[in-house]
Design a protein around this motif. Structure first.
Motif, PDB file in Angstrom:
ATOM      1  N   SER A 126      -9.616-136.280  -9.754  1.00  0.00           N
ATOM      2  CA  SER A 126     -10.289-136.871  -8.602  1.00  0.00           C
ATOM      3  C   SER A 126     -11.163-135.822  -7.934  1.00  0.00           C
ATOM      4  CB  SER A 126      -9.262-137.422  -7.600  1.00  0.00           C
ATOM      5  OG  SER A 126      -8.724-136.383  -6.813  1.00  0.00           O
ATOM      6  N   HIS A 127     -11.880-136.263  -6.894  1.00  0.00           N
ATOM      7  CA  HIS A 127     -12.713-135.368  -6.107  1.00  0.00           C
ATOM      8  C   HIS A 127     -12.100-135.063  -4.744  1.00  0.00           C
ATOM      9  CE1 HIS A 127     -13.866-139.537  -5.152  1.00  0.00           C
ATOM     10  NE2 HIS A 127     -14.060-139.094  -3.931  1.00  0.00           N
ATOM     11  N   PHE A 128     -10.845-135.459  -4.536  1.00  0.00           N
ATOM     12  CA  PHE A 128     -10.173-135.188  -3.266  1.00  0.00           C
ATOM     13  C   PHE A 128      -9.694-133.739  -3.255  1.00  0.00           C
ATOM     14  CE2 PHE A 128      -9.342-139.841  -3.798  1.00  0.00           C
ATOM     15  CZ  PHE A 128     -10.196-140.254  -2.781  1.00  0.00           C
ATOM     16  N   LEU A 129     -10.217-132.959  -2.317  1.00  0.00           N
ATOM     17  CA  LEU A 129      -9.959-131.517  -2.254  1.00  0.00           C
ATOM     18  C   LEU A 129      -9.124-131.215  -1.016  1.00  0.00           C
ATOM     19  CD1 LEU A 129     -10.561-128.625  -3.305  1.00  0.00           C
ATOM     20  CD2 LEU A 129     -12.622-128.663  -1.874  1.00  0.00           C
ATOM     21  N   TYR A 130      -8.020-130.495  -1.219  1.00  0.00           N
ATOM     22  CA  TYR A 130      -7.109-130.164  -0.121  1.00  0.00           C
ATOM     23  C   TYR A 130      -7.032-128.647   0.043  1.00  0.00           C
ATOM     24  CZ  TYR A 130      -5.518-135.015  -0.242  1.00  0.00           C
ATOM     25  OH  TYR A 130      -5.471-136.391  -0.188  1.00  0.00           O
ATOM     26  N   ALA A 131      -7.255-128.176   1.276  1.00  0.00           N
ATOM     27  CA  ALA A 131      -6.985-126.790   1.640  1.00  0.00           C
ATOM     28  C   ALA A 131      -5.710-126.792   2.478  1.00  0.00           C
ATOM     29  CB  ALA A 131      -8.148-126.198   2.437  1.00  0.00           C
ATOM     30  N   TYR A 132      -4.791-125.887   2.187  1.00  0.00           N
ATOM     31  CA  TYR A 132      -3.486-125.950   2.826  1.00  0.00           C
ATOM     32  C   TYR A 132      -2.994-124.561   3.213  1.00  0.00           C
ATOM     33  CZ  TYR A 132      -1.771-124.707  -1.848  1.00  0.00           C
ATOM     34  OH  TYR A 132      -1.550-124.080  -3.049  1.00  0.00           O
ATOM     35  N   GLY A 133      -2.117-124.557   4.171  1.00  0.00           N
ATOM     36  CA  GLY A 133      -1.472-123.357   4.705  1.00  0.00           C
ATOM     37  C   GLY A 133      -0.622-123.806   5.874  1.00  0.00           C
ATOM     38  N   ASN A 134      -0.907-123.289   7.062  1.00  0.00           N
ATOM     39  CA  ASN A 134      -0.217-123.817   8.236  1.00  0.00           C
ATOM     40  C   ASN A 134      -0.827-125.140   8.695  1.00  0.00           C
ATOM     41  OD1 ASN A 134      -2.537-122.288   9.110  1.00  0.00           O
ATOM     42  ND2 ASN A 134      -1.804-122.573  11.200  1.00  0.00           N
ATOM     43  N   ASP A 162       3.700-123.161  13.150  1.00  0.00           N
ATOM     44  CA  ASP A 162       4.350-121.961  12.634  1.00  0.00           C
ATOM     45  C   ASP A 162       4.894-122.135  11.222  1.00  0.00           C
ATOM     46  OD1 ASP A 162       3.833-120.739  15.037  1.00  0.00           O
ATOM     47  OD2 ASP A 162       5.731-121.359  15.938  1.00  0.00           O
ATOM     48  N   ASP A 163       5.024-123.358  10.763  1.00  0.00           N
ATOM     49  CA  ASP A 163       5.494-123.599   9.409  1.00  0.00           C
ATOM     50  C   ASP A 163       4.288-123.586   8.462  1.00  0.00           C
ATOM     51  OD1 ASP A 163       7.341-123.977   7.474  1.00  0.00           O
ATOM     52  OD2 ASP A 163       7.860-126.031   8.007  1.00  0.00           O
TER      53      ASP A 163
END
Length: 1067
Positions: A372-380, A400-401
């Motif tokens: 797919s073209h769904f792009l996720y950036a993740y962290g807090n 904080d998580d």
């Protein structure tokens, strides 16, 4: 690898009613079907079916099915192959029930053709358990049931230990464990220690393993050169073990079954450190075959005068041919997109730099949802981009998580996020809402989605699958009871209408700033249900963040499903009185009781704190403090809707309790699935469709509301998101029917010569995360389908059994099948006895080659499939090859169609076969026709419409070959023996290389010139001579008959005298 097997797993799922289309999310029906007469199967029961080289069979006595392998597939070449979806339907009465499973071709799956290393016993692998600190899973992009599990070890142990499963890790004992330690040490030397897996990626054709001693890439998995898989080491100058153990691999998972020329895998490695002056980068990427690793950053970017940033992630977006960066430093996090030129990032960004807010302070990575073209950036935080990294939208904030890992199912579009505290969150691809679904208490674990979308929890010594097996694996029982997503705060309800309310979350003025977020509504609450412990539920439609009114920093707009219960006067005696409201300062209001009956005790109590006074038509008031028995302090939800010094009579105001002071009275849970999804196009949720040049394809879906007590908004229920809008022309039409179901028709048309693929995101934006299907991601390829081909339709159809026997006679008794001589070659223009073609037919290397007397004939002619073979049996010709018209299989071709001389006006009828059916080849398709053996004495006749003449003339000048209109094309042949024709569609009207070949053997040919003339002259001379002799005899009075009789009498007398003399001598 032993018997050629196909492996099938069928999971007994809940069954739903079958209609003209496939309906998902229809509910948890309690109906199951059993495969035998004695009771029902267990919910966790798995039926395993195997396909050998002969047929499909079962290992259970009460299930019997036999399907010849060739009825399923004839291919045995090793390649990335899509794992198939299998749907079995059973009929009972007027109802039809279904269950689903997968079908995996073990013969062709690349990774299954190898021994990864030394096979480990159960005792061997058990001894490693105490030293495992983490796990890594890598799964095959086309067959998610094929997966690898790697052990990450602590510093006290040493080795590379990987488990291989081809059944989706359903059973721990089915996993084959391998020790790759010796293989890796053969590349780095055994003097090194502390060897362990760090990360793994399994691409379509390669296995990439990041270890503590370096990065290792396997050979091409499609070409087994030995039984044990070998690796080569990628060198990164200046990086050591301390860097490798913190390295990460990044991969955009896409299935390249029936691979196109524009499809290629990329892999990136990043190191968690800034580069030094001697190092080119701390991020490197490569494309298949992963031999040349290049810096992620172009040279000019490294010299920019800016705050140094670490490349957190670099991904290649194949739909847009772009590279997407996630940068981070101590101040900001940014995303940048560069166009790839010659597979290298360009110097100029494609879009302006996207700057994340400072709250996104701990980025961990970035990932595309598979296929797919769904792009996720993740962290807090979690951010979603649907436009290739140009913009991002906040999905979730964990403060904080920190989200450490993401897990994806391409089939169900599930995305699971796991935080460092063990909390587990679920969303769907493209859906702008998410839920908390539980937590994991195991110290060492990883999650994994199999091909059908069932989630598994893997630990070093056991595997735990989702036990309830609800439809398509959307249940999350392995994470425990569904958690309450509420927070510790009091809610103040404010009615807008009888069916719509606003709930304000109260934040005390003395709340520490660092914990304010824990007392506010957030994105996690969107689409959820508020439940009162007393009674009442409401569906949250919108989440609001605001600074006023003071004390209420967030709120939700909700639709009332069940009315909320009010407090009774016997528990809150203040309700016996009238109520006056007066302003007290800028924020607070004083509520004063005015008793109506002196004989009844009416007062505020401490238990009334955090209860809400609701007055229809006016602002609500949340009680924050009790001043005395008759007075209380409160804050207003809507200060602008307050009239000063007004008194509300008894029974005109109400008291609601949604506080938390004495135990939270309210909860928030996910809403049960509220939409059914009907998909008419295919068995698969994520179908792949090819669109040829100038063609179009239409998808039809229906969204059926299942919203009990909730009104359906008159706005489109389905959102369509196009991955690459420049590739195809996409049009959408949507409408509601009489049952409030929403029907949508999406058509994609190919209008440009550019080949590529794009994904479509069809998202039911209002669906609950409890729905098994909220998103489908079909892929549209602007390319030629591998199922599309051109076929010659013979003028007379000969049955297969006649081809096998070699005899098929027409009405006049003429056999229309010609069995070619062994090692046959067609004649050339120099004569029958001088063949010059390189193509042999009906080859048997053990037999002599006819017509091979002349030097030119001896120099021509080459065996293909029978090259270097000594007998025909060694050529391994299949039945398909023996009947194939393709010149590539001419060695195997034995029989051809036979026609009487002359062949005149033979119709060259052509059809295009595809998954959509058969269509005749006609304009705008134009064709060229050649004889593959360079024979002449044939001619084509066709008609050219006026609107095609200009195109025909242009193509002939470019191709240097005659171009024909395929409609009404006729062939005439004046030669003899075999003619082999190739018909090709000219380029520019299709992405496909449409080529067809057919053969005609011309027999019973008259003698060539001057044979007929010489025979006629000789006959005339003989006949004339006889007449002349007769004439001479007559005029000379010569009677040949009398002469013959005298001769015969004289001869008889001589014989009699000779006999008498012999008898006298004997005596």
């Amino acid at each position: 690898m032993g018997l050629l097997l196909l492996y099938m797993i069928i999971l007994l799922l809940d069954i739903f009613y079958f209609s003209s289309g496939i309906i998902y999310n229809k509910g948890d029906m309690e109906k199951h079907f059993a495969c035998h007469s004695q009771g029902f199967p267990q919910k966790t029961e798995i039926i395993k079916l195997y396909l050998s080289s002969d047929d499909l069979f079962s290992d259970q006595v009460y299930w019997l099915i036999n399907i010849p392998r060739e009825n399923i597939t004839k291919n045995t070449d090793i390649a990335a192959v899509e794992e198939w979806l299998v749907r079995i339907t059973l009929q009972h009465g007027l109802n039809i029930y279904t269950t689903e499973g997968t079908l995996l071709d073990n013969v062709r799956e690349p990774i299954l053709q190898w021994d990864l290393g030394t096979v480990m016993t159960e005792i061997d692998i058990t001894s490693v358990y105490p030293y495992v600190v983490d796990l890594k899973v890598a799964k095959c992009p086309c067959a998610n049931d094929v997966a690898l599990l790697g052990f990450i070890l602590n510093a006290t142990y040493n080795g590379i230990y990987i488990g291989l499963s081809f059944s989706g890790f359903w059973n721990y004992n089915d996993t084959m464990w391998y020790n790759l330690t010796d293989t890796i040490y053969s590349q780095v030397g055994e003097e090194h220690t502390d060897l362990s897996v760090v990360d793994m990626v399994l691409t379509n054709h390669f296995l990439v393993i990041l270890t503590s001693l370096g990065l290792f890439v396997s050979g091409d998995l499609r070409y087994p050169s030995s039984s044990v898989l070998t690796f080569s080491r990628a060198d990164f100058c200046g990086f050591e073990r301390v860097d490798y153990i913190k390295g990460k691999l990044w991969y955009n998972e896409r299935c390249f079954a029936n691979r196109e020329h524009f499809e290629v895998d990329y892999v990136t490695i990043t190191f968690e450190r800034n580069r030094t002056l001697s190092e080119s980068s701390s991020c490197f990427y490569t494309k298949e075959p992963f031999t040349q690793w290049l810096p992620c950053l172009p040279h000019i970017l490294k010299g920019m005068k800016s705050i140094p940033s670490i490349v957190v992630t670099f991904l290649v977006d194949q739909e847009h041919s772009a590279g997407i960066y996630l940068f981070s430093n101590q101040k900001i996090t940014t995303a940048s997109v560069s166009v790839l030129k010659d597979n290298k990032p360009g110097l100029k960004p494609k879009f302006p730099l996207f700057i994340f807010p400072s709250s996104f302070s701990s980025p961990v990575g970035m990932v595309f949802h598979p296929r797919s073209h769904f792009l996720y950036a993740y962290g807090n935080q979690i951010w979603l981009s649907i436009d290739g990294g140009n913009t991002f939208e906040l999905l979730a904030d964990f403060h904080d998580d920190i989200i450490k890992n993401t897990y994806h199912s391409f089939y169900t579009s599930d995305i699971t996020f796991v935080s460092q505290s063990g909390n587990v969150y679920l969303t769907k691809a493209g859906l702008r809402r998410y839920s908390k679904i539980g937590s994991v208490s195991d110290n060492i674990f990883t999650l994994y989605y199999d091909h059908m979308g069932f989630i598994h929890k893997l630990t070093p010594d056991h595997f735990e699958a989702d036990g309830s097996l609800r439809a398509f694996g959307n249940s999350k029982s392995i994470f425990g009871q569904a958690p309450d997503m509420g927070f510790e705060a009091a809610l103040a309800p404010q009615y807008i209408t009888l069916k719509e309310m606003i709930f304000y979350a109260y934040v005390p003025a003395n709340e520490p700033p660092e914990s304010i977020y824990a007392k506010k509504f957030s994105n996690i609450h969107l689409g959820k249900m508020i439940h009162s412990r007393k009674t009442g539920t409401a569906y949250i439609r919108k989440v609001l963040q605001h600074n006023t009114p003071e004390g209420f920093l967030s709120s939700v707009i909700a639709e009332v499903i069940d009315p909320f219960g009010i407090e009774e006067a016997n528990t809150s005696s203040c309700l016996f009185s009238s109520l006056s409201v007066s302003e007290l300062g800028n924020v607070s209001y004083k509520l004063t009781l005015q008793p109506q009956n002196p004989g009844i005790n009416s007062s505020f109590q401490d238990l009334d704190i955090e209860k809400t006074v609701v007055i229809p038509g006016y602002s609500s008031f949340l009680i924050t403090n009790i001043l005395d028995a008759k007075n209380a302090l409160a804050i207003a939800t809507m200060p602008e809707r307050i009239l000063s010094n007004i008194t509300f009579q008894k029974d005109s105001w109400f008291l609601y309790n949604l506080g938390h002071r004495n135990g939270r009275i309210w909860t928030i849970y996910a809403k049960p699935c509220n939409y059914w999804f009907q998909h008419d196009d295919s068995l698969s949720l994520n179908v792949l469709k090819y669109i040829d040049l100038g063609k179009s394809h239409t998808l039809k879906v229906k969204v059926i509301p299942n919203t009990k007590g909730v009104r359906t908004l008159e706005i489109p229920l389905l959102k369509v998101i196009v991955g690459n809008a420049n590739l195809l022309e996409v049009k959408v039409e949507g409408s509601f029917d009489d049952t409030d179901s929403y029907l949508m028709k999406i058509s994609g048309a190919s209008k440009a010569l550019r080949q590529g693929s794009t994904s479509l995101g069809l998202v039911v934006w209002g669906a609950s995360t409890q729905c098994s299907v909220t998103t489908i991601v079909p892929t549209l390829k602007n390319s030629c389908s591998y199922l599309k081909s051109m076929h010659h339709i013979p003028s007379k159809v000969i049955p297969l059994e006649d081809w096998i026997s070699g005899i098929h006679k027409d009405s006049q008794g003429f056999n229309m099948i010609k069995t070619l001589p062994v090692n046959y070659r067609p004649p050339s223009n120099m004569g029958i006895a001088i063949p010059l073609t390189d193509n042999f037919y009906h080859v048997d290397p053990s037999k002599p080659i006819p017509r091979n007397l002349f030097p030119k004939s001896k120099r021509s002619g080459k065996f293909k499939q029978c090259a270097n073979m000594s007998t025909r049996e060694e050529c391994n010709c299949t039945n398909d090859q023996k009947f194939s018209h393709a010149v590539a299989f001419s060695d195997c071709r034995e029989k051809v169609p036979r026609f009487k001389f002359p062949v005149t006006q033979y119709p060259v009828s052509l059809e295009i076969y595809s998954e959509d059916g058969h269509i005749p080849v006609e304009t705008p398709y134009l064709v060229t026709v050649t004889e593959v053996n360079r024979r002449e004495n044939w001619k084509l006749k066709h008609s050219v419409p006026e609107n095609v003449k200009k195109l025909k003339n242009y193509l002939e000048s470019r191709l240097n070959a005659p171009v024909y209109n395929p409609l009404g094309l006729n062939l005439s042949i004046k030669g003899s023996e075999l003619f082999h024709f190739r018909v090709s569609v000219v380029p520019g009207v299709t992405f496909c290389n449409l080529v067809e070949e057919f053969q005609i053997y011309v027999d019973e040919v008259p003698l060539p010139f001057p044979g007929h003339a010489l025979i006629a002259v000789a006959a005339a001379v003989v006949l004339g001579g006889l007449i002349f002799m007769t004439f001479i005899f007559q005029i000379r009075n010569i009677h040949p008959a009398d002469i013959c009789q005298k001769f015969m009498r004289r001869h008889k007398v001589n014989i009699s005298n000779a006999t008498v003399s012999w008898l006298i001598d004997e005596n």
